[in-house]
Every structure is written in C-alpha cells, then in structure tokens.
Design an enzyme around this catalytic site. Structure first.
Site, short mmCIF file in Angstrom:
data_model
loop_
_atom_site.label_atom_id
_atom_site.label_comp_id
_atom_site.label_asym_id
_atom_site.label_seq_id
_atom_site.Cartn_x
_atom_site.Cartn_y
_atom_site.Cartn_z
N TYR A 145 -74.35 144.64 -4.66
CA TYR A 145 -73.18 145.44 -5.47
C TYR A 145 -73.61 146.79 -5.10
O TYR A 145 -74.57 147.50 -5.85
CB TYR A 145 -73.03 144.92 -6.71
CG TYR A 145 -71.95 145.63 -7.52
CD1 TYR A 145 -71.60 146.92 -7.31
CD2 TYR A 145 -71.03 144.68 -8.35
CE1 TYR A 145 -70.36 147.28 -8.21
CE2 TYR A 145 -70.09 145.23 -9.03
CZ TYR A 145 -69.75 146.54 -8.90
OH TYR A 145 -68.68 147.02 -9.55
N ASP A 188 -69.87 151.50 -18.55
CA ASP A 188 -68.34 151.49 -18.17
C ASP A 188 -67.77 152.57 -18.82
O ASP A 188 -68.04 153.23 -19.85
CB ASP A 188 -67.84 150.25 -19.06
CG ASP A 188 -68.13 148.80 -18.07
OD1 ASP A 188 -67.69 148.77 -16.99
OD2 ASP A 188 -68.81 147.74 -18.79
N GLU A 234 -64.62 138.56 -10.36
CA GLU A 234 -65.79 138.87 -11.36
C GLU A 234 -65.19 138.80 -12.79
O GLU A 234 -63.99 139.57 -13.17
CB GLU A 234 -66.29 140.29 -10.81
CG GLU A 234 -67.35 140.88 -11.82
CD GLU A 234 -67.68 142.32 -11.64
OE1 GLU A 234 -67.30 142.52 -10.37
OE2 GLU A 234 -68.46 142.76 -12.28
#
Lengths: 269, 406
Positions: free
Chosen positions: A174, A60, A49
C-alpha cells in the site's frame, strides 16, 4: 496462493488494474455497510477495504474521522462486524481487507483477532499504526493463519526501509501517495511516479496507491504505473452527503462503477 | 543503576511498554530525531547552550523549600517541596520546551508545533519559540480553549497561533492526534514538541532526560540540607513528565517513588484520569502503555479538576515502573486536591497548580502515616495562578454562590 494474490494475477492477465474502494464499517450502520460491500462488488470493485472505526484515528483526515464517529455512535465494533462479513463471504468473491488501528485488535487479543478475521472471511489486514519494527508478533500470527498483512510505504521511507517492508509484505504493498492524512485532494502529488518506480525496483509484489485519490482521472493516472488504486475519503464523503437518501447504495455503486471504468482503459496493457 | 540507565532499549522500549506505533510516514523522521538527539546529548556545545538557557532564562536551579508549618500541622514526617512553580512560565514544562526548541533549531526546522491541554505546555513552547525565533502553532481542544482562555491569550501574546481542535472529545488527546496529523503532513519543515513523557520513541526518553534536571537538583539539595536521602518522593502523574523528572535521579536509591494520579470524582464513578490504577495496557499516540479504554479498545475520556492530568494515557516508563514494582501509584480525588490547594496556600503561602495539589494531597495522607523522623520530598510542579479563577468558581458552587458573588 491467497485470494488477494489470485485477484492480481487474474487482473494482470486481463490487462486491468485493481480498484479498491474503502468504507468505514458501520457508517451509517452495519446493515448499510453489508449492502455497500455487495453493491461495490457487483459494480466492479476488485478488492474491498473495510475500516474498523477507532476513537483516535491519527492517520485519517476529517472525512474518515467523522465517519468513524458516526459508526461508533451506532455501536460498531469488531465483534459486530465479523458476522456481517461472514454473511457476505458466500455472496462476494472479491477479497475483503480489514483496516484497523492496532488498539482494537490488541484489546481483542491479537491471536484471537487473527483467527476470527480469517473465520469470518477476511483475506487481508492493514494496520496503519504498525510499522515493520513493531509488527513481528502480528506478522507471525497472520502468516500462520493465511491472512495477508499488507504494509504501508510512505514518501518518507528511504530505500532501506522500502526493502525491509517489501520483504515482509503479503498480498500487496500500500503506497501512501503523500505525506499527510487520508482525504480527497484535487491533484495527485507530483513525485508519485518516482515513488512507484523506487518501490517497483525492490519488489515484484503488486503496488496499490492510496491517500488523496478522488476522481476517475486520478485513478486512470495512477494505474498507468501502479497495480491498483485505493479510493476512500471521496466515497466516504459521498456516503455522508447521501445520508437519508433511500437511493444511496445505488448511487455509491454508480460512483464505484465510474472509478472502476478508469482502471480498464488507462493501464499499460 | 548502570543497567537501569540504559532504558529505553534500542527499540524505544521499557520492558513491554513504549515503542513506536506510528504511521510509516513518521518512522524515518522519528529515527532522524533520535539520531540528532543522541548526538546533541553527547555534544558539550548543546549541553552548554541548554544549561545557559536553564540558568539565565528559566530560573534554575529552583529551590527546595521546607514546608514546616504544613508538616507541623500534620504532625508526622518532614516535608520538602521542589519548587518547579518558580520556573519561568510557572511550571516545569519549560525545562523540556527549551531543550526541544534547541533541537528544532539544530535540525534547521523553522516551525514548531505542540499539543496542549491546560495550556501550560503550549505557553512553554510558545515561550521557547519566541526566544529562539521559531514559528509556533499550538493545538488545543476547543473545550480547553474556552476553559483556559487566559492561556490562549498568553500564547498569542508570545506570537504563537492557537488552533482549536474540534475532533473527537475536543480535549488533550484529540489535540495530540491533530498535532500528529499536522506533523505527518508538514514533516519536512516542522518540529513536533511533545509536552510529556508520552508518545512514540524517542520522545518518552527525550522528555524524561530534559526533565531529569528536577531530580538531579533535588537530590543534591536534599543531601546538602538533610545529610541523608528522603524516605519517599511524591509527584503527580498525568502523562508523567514532572514525576519522571523527579524520580530518575533516585531510581538507584533506597527511596520510595510515589506517583499520584487523578481519581477525579472517584474511581467508582468512571469520571477520573487514573490510567495506571484503573486502566489496562493498550496503544495510543505511538506507544504501548496503560490506557483508559472500553472492552472494544476505544479510548475513554478522562476527567480531572486539574486539566493537566486530564489524559487517558500515561508515559510508558511509568507503566514499566508500576509493573516492576519500583514505583507505587496512588490516587487522589478532585475534592482532596482542592483541600490541599487551600491548605498549602494558607499554611505555606504557596498556591499550587491543581495538578501539583494532587501530590500535596497525598503527602497530607502519607506524612502522618510515616510519622516523625521521616522525610518526604514533594514535587510542586507548577503554580496555581492559572487555576485561581476555576477554584473560585468551584468554591462559589459549593458554598451556594455566597463566595462567588464578588
């Protein structure tokens, strides 16, 4: 069958699970990213990735935020990443997945972005700020081009949403292991197994777990139940620590080999 | 009017703008918030509680003040000022934070978080949290905590914890990123109180609805005083909450709606916050709207002398009003805003917030252009006490230090 699906089939036949390392593209420079991807593939990464740096990465944590800042300071962009990936495609057979926030793709033009990603050799795309309700235009374009749009599921996604997301998923699902942002954690969340089971009940597609995984022990635990483990911040943090070290690429390779080892001996078989 | 009132649609969209571009983790909480909010909006008990707080605590209704000396000086249209500067905590922000803090209580969330730039929304959130007994933490760019130290102290006095944000450009947009990261992490216990008509659905709708009291009052007050509607409304636009608050009640009327963005040091310098005038559509903080961005889709830093306008995005409903042509958007430079700041103080005895001074500055241009017999309604969204020190500093700098030397 796409390259991602094939990879999971092959791993299943071998009784293995997938290790998916993450790198921020362009941290500390795009040439190093190219070397890191080759090294990762050589040391056992099953899929890779690459995160396109964005000025406002709200999913993040601090580690990847800093990496994004470093990459942007080096001038990393989608346009500069594409030829790097194209140059890798002949040498790396592992599926390559782009992680990008929506705005850089939107700015580039979604249709053009999808075409160029496929031409460069990307197999999948993860967009962390694109829930299924907003994802239809990109989903249609990606499907037509043969690019797998890989959705995220979260601990807060109820059964109805799990079904909605699983129905549209391509490549794999995911599973975000925790409520929070990316970043290495000391412990796995206690209700991870329940989450995986709930998702398994509504899909036959591969399930890979990310967010918070940092050690081979975490990977070994996760792949007892999931089809793959995604490790990002722990690798990115090590890259940060090794800035300026000429042996950095090899050392990251060693870390990836250790993480990959944990997917070979801990699976359900 | 009836059709217009239904926006946003069920997906949270205003035409092609708005929506919910957020990590999956936030989708269920946003839908839950929407459900609770729509329930509260219909619930007479909630409406009564909010009305009571607005009238017995926040100081509503705020008056409409005719600015006769200013209009006389300009020699054109009449000017009225909607006095949000008289609200408790000094700006319109409290209209929204009282509403959202009530919602937080209704949802049983013990903790409320907010982002703030200049500190006005942070202070208004801390105030509402103190009043309702909620724990409060406010994210503020490290740069801003230095520039607005007084507001940091005010928030702390009110029992809030101020968390300096050191990521990115260390200003409002990064404070909002950090607040969203906190919310994603503490979703079960925490209510996120967004301060403007930006962010994902339902925030843009909810903040507009809580601020719409400005325009409802102003419309009735204007009709009572003048017997007719104003010809034009003027309000400053950063994220855009005071402007939408004023505009919403007039959307169906034959009234010009004018939003004033910050041109900073001038659009040509690139140091500005004129998102609608100089930006392009993009996705930031959960919605699709106009955005200051570079060719790669990276978000650019905004600049304005008014910290509350210093934001590279804008509420999606403004983008919609711009594209449909229902509202006009113009720009005013730092210099023009400072001039208006001084003129309003001298002629009307009102020291406006630097944000609101942008609206006044445009009125200075518009009133003579419209001419006598026309009527302007300007939103004085906040008072300028918070800005006195920085204006004194700027005056010192431009006067070669003469006035700065005590």
């Amino acid at each position: 069958m796409g390259r991602i699906e094939e990879t999971f089939h092959r791993l299943r036949r071998r009784g293995e699970r997938a290790l998916i390392p993450y790198f921020t593209a362009g941290d500390p420079g795009l040439e190093v990213t190219r070397q890191l991807v080759e090294e990762a593939a050589a040391r056992g990464a099953d899929l890779i990735e690459l995160g396109l740096p964005f000025s406002d990465p709200l999913a993040d944590g601090p580690t990847i935020q800093r990496a994004s800042q470093r990459a942007l300071a080096q001038g990393a962009s989608l346009a500069k990443l594409l030829p790097v990936v194209a140059s890798l495609r002949g040498r790396v057979s592992a599926p390559l997945i782009l992680m990008s926030y929506l705005n850089p793709l939107h700015r580039h033009g979604l249709a053009a972005a999808v075409q160029e990603l496929v031409q460069a050799g990307f197999d999948g795309l993860i967009v962390p700020d694109l829930p299924p309700e907003e994802g239809r235009p990109l989903d249609r374009l990606a499907r037509a081009a043969g690019l797998d749009l890989i959705p995220l599921v979260a601990p807060t996604s109820g059964p109805e949403r799990l079904r909605l997301i699983a129905r549209r998923a391509r490549g794999f699902l995911y599973l975000v292991a925790l409520t929070g942002v990316t970043g290495a954690r000391a412990e796995l969340p206690p209700d991870l197994l329940r989450q995986i089971r709930e998702l398994r009940a509504v899909t036959s597609k591969p399930i890979c777990v990310g967010f918070g995984l940092s050690t081979p022990e975490h990977v070994r635990e996760v792949v007892r139940w999931a089809d793959g483990a995604i490790v990002g911040s722990a690798i990115v943090r090590r890259i940060e620590e090794l800035q300026g070290d000429p042996g950095m690429v090899g050392k990251i390779g060693g870390l990836i080999a250790a993480l990959k080892g944990a997917t070979r001996d801990g699976g359900q078989g | 009017m009836a059709k217009r009132a239904r926006l946003p649609d069920r997906a949270g969209r205003f035409g092609p703008f708005g929506g919910r571009f957020v990590p999956e983790t936030l989708m269920t909480p946003l839908m839950e918030l929407e459900r609770v909010y729509l329930g509260a909006r219909r619930d007479p008990t909630f409406r009564r509680e909010l009305h009571a707080l607005l009238t017995t605590y926040a100081g509503r209704p705020t008056p409409l003040t005719p600015a006769r000396r200013l209009a006389g000086h300009l020699g054109g249209a009449e000017i009225s000022l909607k006095r949000e500067d008289l609200c408790h905590t000094g700006a319109h922000k409290i209209n929204n934070t009282l509403g959202q803090a009530l919602l937080a209580s209704r949802m049983g969330k013990p903790r409320i978080i907010a982002e703030t730039g200049a500190g006005q929304h942070g202070v208004a959130t801390a105030t509402a949290a103190a009043l309702l007994g909620l724990q409060c933490e406010v994210y503020m760019g490290e740069e801003d905590t230095r520039r607005q130290a007084l507001n940091v102290f005010r928030m702390e006095l009110l029992g809030a914890r101020v968390i300096p944000v050191t990521s990115g450009s260390r200003t409002l947009k990064d404070a909002m990123n950090e607040a969203l990261r906190d919310w994603v992490t503490n979703i079960r216990t925490t209510y996120y109180c967004i301060g403007s008509t930006a962010g994902p659905h339902p925030y843009t709708m909810m903040v507009r609805d809580f601020q719409a009291v400005i325009g409802r009052e102003a419309r009735a007050q204007f009709l009572r005083a003048a017997g007719v509607l104003p010809d034009a409304l003027v309000a400053c636009v950063g994220g855009g909450s005071n402007a939408l608050g004023l505009f919403t009640a007039f959307l169906g009327d034959p009234v010009r709606l004018i939003g004033v963005e910050a041109a900073g040091e001038g659009l040509e310098t690139g140091r500005h916050a004129a998102t609608l005038a100089a930006g392009s559509p993009g996705i930031l903080h959960g919605s699709r709207s106009y955005l200051l961005q570079d060719g790669d889709g990276q978000v650019l830093a905004a600049h304005s002398v008014a910290p509350g306008l210093d934001y590279p995005g804008v509420g999606p409903e403004h983008s919609y009003l711009k594209e449909t042509g229902r509202a006009e958007y113009v720009t005013v430079t730092d210099g023009e805003a400072l001039e208006a700041f001084r003129l309003l103080a001298r002629l009307e005895g009102l020291i406006p917030a630097l944000e609101s001074a942008h609206a006044v500055a445009y009125a200075l241009r518009l009133a003579p252009a419209l001419g006598p017999g026309r009527r302007l309604l300007v939103c004085l969204s906040g008072r300028g006490d918070k800005d006195v020190q920085s204006v004194a500093g700027l005056a010192g700098a431009t006067d070669g230090g003469g006035r700065g030397a005590h």
